[in-house]
Design a protein around this motif. Structure first.
Motif, PDB file in Angstrom:
ATOM      1  N   PRO A  41       0.844  -1.205   0.000  1.00  0.00           N
ATOM      2  CA  PRO A  41       0.000   0.000   0.000  1.00  0.00           C
ATOM      3  C   PRO A  41       0.879   1.256   0.000  1.00  0.00           C
ATOM      4  O   PRO A  41       1.990   1.250   0.533  1.00  0.00           O
ATOM      5  N   ASP A  42       0.372   2.330  -0.588  1.00  0.00           N
ATOM      6  CA  ASP A  42       1.137   3.574  -0.719  1.00  0.00           C
ATOM      7  C   ASP A  42       1.641   4.112   0.616  1.00  0.00           C
ATOM      8  O   ASP A  42       2.743   4.649   0.693  1.00  0.00           O
ATOM      9  N   TYR A  43       0.852   3.965   1.667  1.00  0.00           N
ATOM     10  CA  TYR A  43       1.261   4.508   2.963  1.00  0.00           C
ATOM     11  C   TYR A  43       2.388   3.696   3.593  1.00  0.00           C
ATOM     12  O   TYR A  43       3.102   4.188   4.463  1.00  0.00           O
ATOM     13  N   LEU A  44       2.573   2.455   3.150  1.00  0.00           N
ATOM     14  CA  LEU A  44       3.555   1.570   3.762  1.00  0.00           C
ATOM     15  C   LEU A  44       4.841   1.466   2.942  1.00  0.00           C
ATOM     16  O   LEU A  44       5.931   1.329   3.500  1.00  0.00           O
ATOM     17  N   ALA A  45       4.731   1.565   1.632  1.00  0.00           N
ATOM     18  CA  ALA A  45       5.870   1.336   0.729  1.00  0.00           C
ATOM     19  C   ALA A  45       7.116   2.163   1.059  1.00  0.00           C
ATOM     20  O   ALA A  45       8.221   1.623   1.046  1.00  0.00           O
ATOM     21  N   PRO A  46       6.993   3.457   1.377  1.00  0.00           N
ATOM     22  CA  PRO A  46       8.218   4.232   1.638  1.00  0.00           C
ATOM     23  C   PRO A  46       8.961   3.813   2.901  1.00  0.00           C
ATOM     24  O   PRO A  46      10.101   4.203   3.103  1.00  0.00           O
ATOM     25  N   HIS A  47       8.325   3.019   3.742  1.00  0.00           N
ATOM     26  CA  HIS A  47       8.921   2.644   5.029  1.00  0.00           C
ATOM     27  C   HIS A  47       9.468   1.222   5.042  1.00  0.00           C
ATOM     28  O   HIS A  47       9.825   0.717   6.098  1.00  0.00           O
ATOM     29  N   VAL A  48       9.528   0.572   3.871  1.00  0.00           N
ATOM     30  CA  VAL A  48       9.955  -0.822   3.806  1.00  0.00           C
ATOM     31  C   VAL A  48      11.112  -0.956   2.825  1.00  0.00           C
ATOM     32  O   VAL A  48      11.064  -0.425   1.715  1.00  0.00           O
ATOM     33  N   LEU A  49      12.155  -1.665   3.254  1.00  0.00           N
ATOM     34  CA  LEU A  49      13.289  -1.953   2.386  1.00  0.00           C
ATOM     35  C   LEU A  49      13.558  -3.449   2.400  1.00  0.00           C
ATOM     36  O   LEU A  49      13.531  -4.076   3.462  1.00  0.00           O
ATOM     37  N   PRO A  50      13.837  -4.043   1.231  1.00  0.00           N
ATOM     38  CA  PRO A  50      14.169  -5.462   1.215  1.00  0.00           C
ATOM     39  C   PRO A  50      15.594  -5.672   1.707  1.00  0.00           C
ATOM     40  O   PRO A  50      16.473  -4.849   1.481  1.00  0.00           O
TER      41      PRO A  50
END
Length: 154
Positions: A41-50
């Motif tokens: 989701p857009d709200y979560l994507a910027p806070h996740v790194l593989p």
């Protein structure tokens, strides 16, 4: 020291096995990151790194407990979606990695309370009605801090 031409440097790096493996790992993580950005989701994507993909387990990093909880909730569907995109992933590990402050950290601006004249009058009245106490002392300091602002407007 003599500088090597860029093309020559790339040729050397591409022929050196450790650099080839590093480049392949970076390309894999970049591709995985693109798929994650599309799936989260857009709200979560910027806070996740593989992180690393080892033995069919992908580690995902986030810097918030709330994001980690949401990722754990989304993990089964996310794993399935990544599998459909061709990733050999069976499990997700969610890890919290707090963000370090930037090296050029600037101090946070000092918070300023904004009082209306009515609010100031109410604080002043309350401080006068209270018995001597730590609360009354705090209100008196607050009133004295804003005294000049409201006396100059009168």
């Amino acid at each position: 020291m003599k500088h090597l031409p860029q093309r020559h440097l790339l040729t050397v790096l591409e022929s050196h096995q450790p650099f080839m493996q590093l480049r392949a790992s970076i390309e894999q993580i970049n591709a995985l990151n693109q798929d994650l950005l599309a799936l989260l989701p857009d709200y979560l994507a910027p806070h996740v790194l593989p992180g690393l993909l080892q033995e069919s387990t992908l580690t995902l990093f986030t810097n918030h407990n709330a994001c980690a909880a949401r990722l754990r909730h989304l993990a089964p569907g996310l794993t399935q979606s990544l599998q459909q995109r061709g990733w050999l992933i069976q499990n997700l590990k969610i890890r919290i990695r707090p963000q370090l402050p930037p090296l050029t950290h600037q101090p946070a601006p000092i918070k300023q309370a904004h009082l209306t004249a009515t609010g100031f009058a109410q604080l002043q009245q309350l401080s006068e009605q209270l018995e001597p106490s730590p609360l009354q002392s705090a209100l008196n300091r607050m009133v004295s801090r804003y005294q000049n602002s409201f006396n100059s407007c009168s």
